[in-house]
Motif scaffolding. Sequence first.
Motif, PDB file in Angstrom:
ATOM      1  N   LEU A  19      54.032  55.632  60.198  1.00  0.00           N
ATOM      2  CA  LEU A  19      52.921  55.196  61.030  1.00  0.00           C
ATOM      3  C   LEU A  19      51.591  55.118  60.277  1.00  0.00           C
ATOM      4  O   LEU A  19      50.883  54.175  60.351  1.00  0.00           O
ATOM      5  CB  LEU A  19      52.751  56.347  62.171  1.00  0.00           C
ATOM      6  CG  LEU A  19      51.301  56.059  62.811  1.00  0.00           C
ATOM      7  CD1 LEU A  19      51.661  54.929  63.904  1.00  0.00           C
ATOM      8  CD2 LEU A  19      50.948  57.235  63.847  1.00  0.00           C
ATOM      9  N   ARG A  20      51.394  55.927  59.158  1.00  0.00           N
ATOM     10  CA  ARG A  20      50.367  56.011  58.230  1.00  0.00           C
ATOM     11  C   ARG A  20      50.227  54.624  57.467  1.00  0.00           C
ATOM     12  O   ARG A  20      49.204  54.083  57.167  1.00  0.00           O
ATOM     13  CB  ARG A  20      50.257  57.238  57.501  1.00  0.00           C
ATOM     14  CG  ARG A  20      49.745  58.232  58.398  1.00  0.00           C
ATOM     15  CD  ARG A  20      48.917  59.524  57.590  1.00  0.00           C
ATOM     16  NE  ARG A  20      48.647  60.600  58.511  1.00  0.00           N
ATOM     17  CZ  ARG A  20      49.001  61.732  58.161  1.00  0.00           C
ATOM     18  NH1 ARG A  20      49.951  62.059  57.254  1.00  0.00           N
ATOM     19  NH2 ARG A  20      48.793  62.694  59.226  1.00  0.00           N
ATOM     20  N   VAL A  21      51.454  54.510  56.816  1.00  0.00           N
ATOM     21  CA  VAL A  21      51.487  53.208  56.048  1.00  0.00           C
ATOM     22  C   VAL A  21      50.950  52.168  56.751  1.00  0.00           C
ATOM     23  O   VAL A  21      50.520  51.095  56.195  1.00  0.00           O
ATOM     24  CB  VAL A  21      52.795  53.480  54.843  1.00  0.00           C
ATOM     25  CG1 VAL A  21      53.966  52.904  55.766  1.00  0.00           C
ATOM     26  CG2 VAL A  21      52.583  52.621  53.768  1.00  0.00           C
ATOM     27  N   ILE A  22      51.758  52.014  58.054  1.00  0.00           N
ATOM     28  CA  ILE A  22      51.782  50.625  58.730  1.00  0.00           C
ATOM     29  C   ILE A  22      50.032  50.608  59.030  1.00  0.00           C
ATOM     30  O   ILE A  22      49.281  49.725  58.873  1.00  0.00           O
ATOM     31  CB  ILE A  22      52.559  50.692  59.905  1.00  0.00           C
ATOM     32  CG1 ILE A  22      53.897  50.577  59.540  1.00  0.00           C
ATOM     33  CG2 ILE A  22      51.985  49.884  60.987  1.00  0.00           C
ATOM     34  CD1 ILE A  22      55.003  50.674  60.610  1.00  0.00           C
ATOM     35  N   GLU A  23      49.493  51.748  59.486  1.00  0.00           N
ATOM     36  CA  GLU A  23      47.935  51.741  60.107  1.00  0.00           C
ATOM     37  C   GLU A  23      47.112  51.304  58.676  1.00  0.00           C
ATOM     38  O   GLU A  23      46.241  50.488  58.997  1.00  0.00           O
ATOM     39  CB  GLU A  23      47.689  52.999  60.582  1.00  0.00           C
ATOM     40  CG  GLU A  23      48.020  53.164  62.192  1.00  0.00           C
ATOM     41  CD  GLU A  23      47.768  54.443  62.694  1.00  0.00           C
ATOM     42  OE1 GLU A  23      47.963  54.469  63.888  1.00  0.00           O
ATOM     43  OE2 GLU A  23      47.320  55.487  61.963  1.00  0.00           O
ATOM     44  N   ARG A  31      45.895  40.508  60.250  1.00  0.00           N
ATOM     45  CA  ARG A  31      47.022  40.535  61.203  1.00  0.00           C
ATOM     46  C   ARG A  31      48.328  41.126  60.209  1.00  0.00           C
ATOM     47  O   ARG A  31      48.349  40.853  59.017  1.00  0.00           O
ATOM     48  CB  ARG A  31      47.698  38.733  61.022  1.00  0.00           C
ATOM     49  CG  ARG A  31      48.983  38.455  61.462  1.00  0.00           C
ATOM     50  CD  ARG A  31      49.078  36.873  61.589  1.00  0.00           C
ATOM     51  NE  ARG A  31      50.432  36.602  61.937  1.00  0.00           N
ATOM     52  CZ  ARG A  31      51.192  35.983  61.068  1.00  0.00           C
ATOM     53  NH1 ARG A  31      50.669  35.794  59.817  1.00  0.00           N
ATOM     54  NH2 ARG A  31      52.491  35.663  61.312  1.00  0.00           N
ATOM     55  N   LEU A  32      49.278  41.889  60.859  1.00  0.00           N
ATOM     56  CA  LEU A  32      50.282  42.459  60.054  1.00  0.00           C
ATOM     57  C   LEU A  32      51.593  42.073  60.583  1.00  0.00           C
ATOM     58  O   LEU A  32      51.942  42.294  61.734  1.00  0.00           O
ATOM     59  CB  LEU A  32      50.091  44.064  60.215  1.00  0.00           C
ATOM     60  CG  LEU A  32      51.158  44.957  59.711  1.00  0.00           C
ATOM     61  CD1 LEU A  32      51.168  45.034  58.126  1.00  0.00           C
ATOM     62  CD2 LEU A  32      51.004  46.338  59.952  1.00  0.00           C
ATOM     63  N   VAL A  61      58.812  49.317  65.833  1.00  0.00           N
ATOM     64  CA  VAL A  61      57.715  48.894  64.847  1.00  0.00           C
ATOM     65  C   VAL A  61      56.976  47.929  65.605  1.00  0.00           C
ATOM     66  O   VAL A  61      55.762  47.968  65.622  1.00  0.00           O
ATOM     67  CB  VAL A  61      58.186  48.620  63.538  1.00  0.00           C
ATOM     68  CG1 VAL A  61      57.228  47.709  62.664  1.00  0.00           C
ATOM     69  CG2 VAL A  61      59.078  49.634  62.699  1.00  0.00           C
ATOM     70  N   ALA A  62      57.691  47.096  66.499  1.00  0.00           N
ATOM     71  CA  ALA A  62      57.104  45.969  67.112  1.00  0.00           C
ATOM     72  C   ALA A  62      56.063  46.663  68.202  1.00  0.00           C
ATOM     73  O   ALA A  62      55.125  45.792  68.496  1.00  0.00           O
ATOM     74  CB  ALA A  62      57.921  45.227  67.730  1.00  0.00           C
ATOM     75  N   ALA A  66      49.139  48.494  65.630  1.00  0.00           N
ATOM     76  CA  ALA A  66      48.654  47.934  64.513  1.00  0.00           C
ATOM     77  C   ALA A  66      49.733  46.794  63.974  1.00  0.00           C
ATOM     78  O   ALA A  66      49.401  46.063  62.979  1.00  0.00           O
ATOM     79  CB  ALA A  66      48.870  49.001  63.482  1.00  0.00           C
ATOM     80  N   VAL A  67      50.967  46.330  64.773  1.00  0.00           N
ATOM     81  CA  VAL A  67      51.750  45.591  64.156  1.00  0.00           C
ATOM     82  C   VAL A  67      51.588  44.148  65.060  1.00  0.00           C
ATOM     83  O   VAL A  67      51.806  44.355  66.456  1.00  0.00           O
ATOM     84  CB  VAL A  67      53.212  46.096  64.088  1.00  0.00           C
ATOM     85  CG1 VAL A  67      54.183  45.106  63.978  1.00  0.00           C
ATOM     86  CG2 VAL A  67      53.450  47.195  63.256  1.00  0.00           C
TER      87      VAL A  67
END
Length: 132
Positions: A19-23, A31-32, A61-62, A66-67
């Motif tokens: 979660l942290r790396v994605i945020e 856009r991620l 993940v979708a 943040a994604v």
Amino acid sequence: MSRTVITFGTFDVFHVGHLRVIERAAALGDRLVVGVSADELNLRKKGREPVFSQGERLAIVAALKAVDEVFVEESLELKRDYIQKYAADVLVMGDDWKGRFDEFGDICEVVYLTRTPAISTTALIEKISATS
Ligand code: CTP
């Protein structure tokens, strides 16, 4: 101009380090896009099947705020193609990959983020199997 960030991973047994790396990746742009590695790729890379299938990992993940977009990463050799296909301005990877993707610096910015300490999918699987 809108800035697209791309990152890749297995994201199996989803945890707070993921979660942290994605945020943090999302915070580097507008856009991620996340490439979730295929089951077959994991089997080759780690020598074991992921706990959750690629369809399940992709759905998790979708669903994150943040994604913006997800896809299945079919091969490690296709990073350059994916960066171009999704018109990514920034490639983000955890610092366990530090230096390994510098070759893409000719088409995008390459950023390595510090991993969240003391948590990983492998450690979680070991901990769960030790206590069951
Ligand atoms: N990641 C992170 N902090 C952690 C664990 C993972 O920042 N504590 C990041 C990785 O650097 C990578 C992404 O999350 O950019 C996906 O990593 P992945 O390999 O799927 O997760 P791990 O928990 O490292 O899995 P494993 O233990 O199977 O290697």
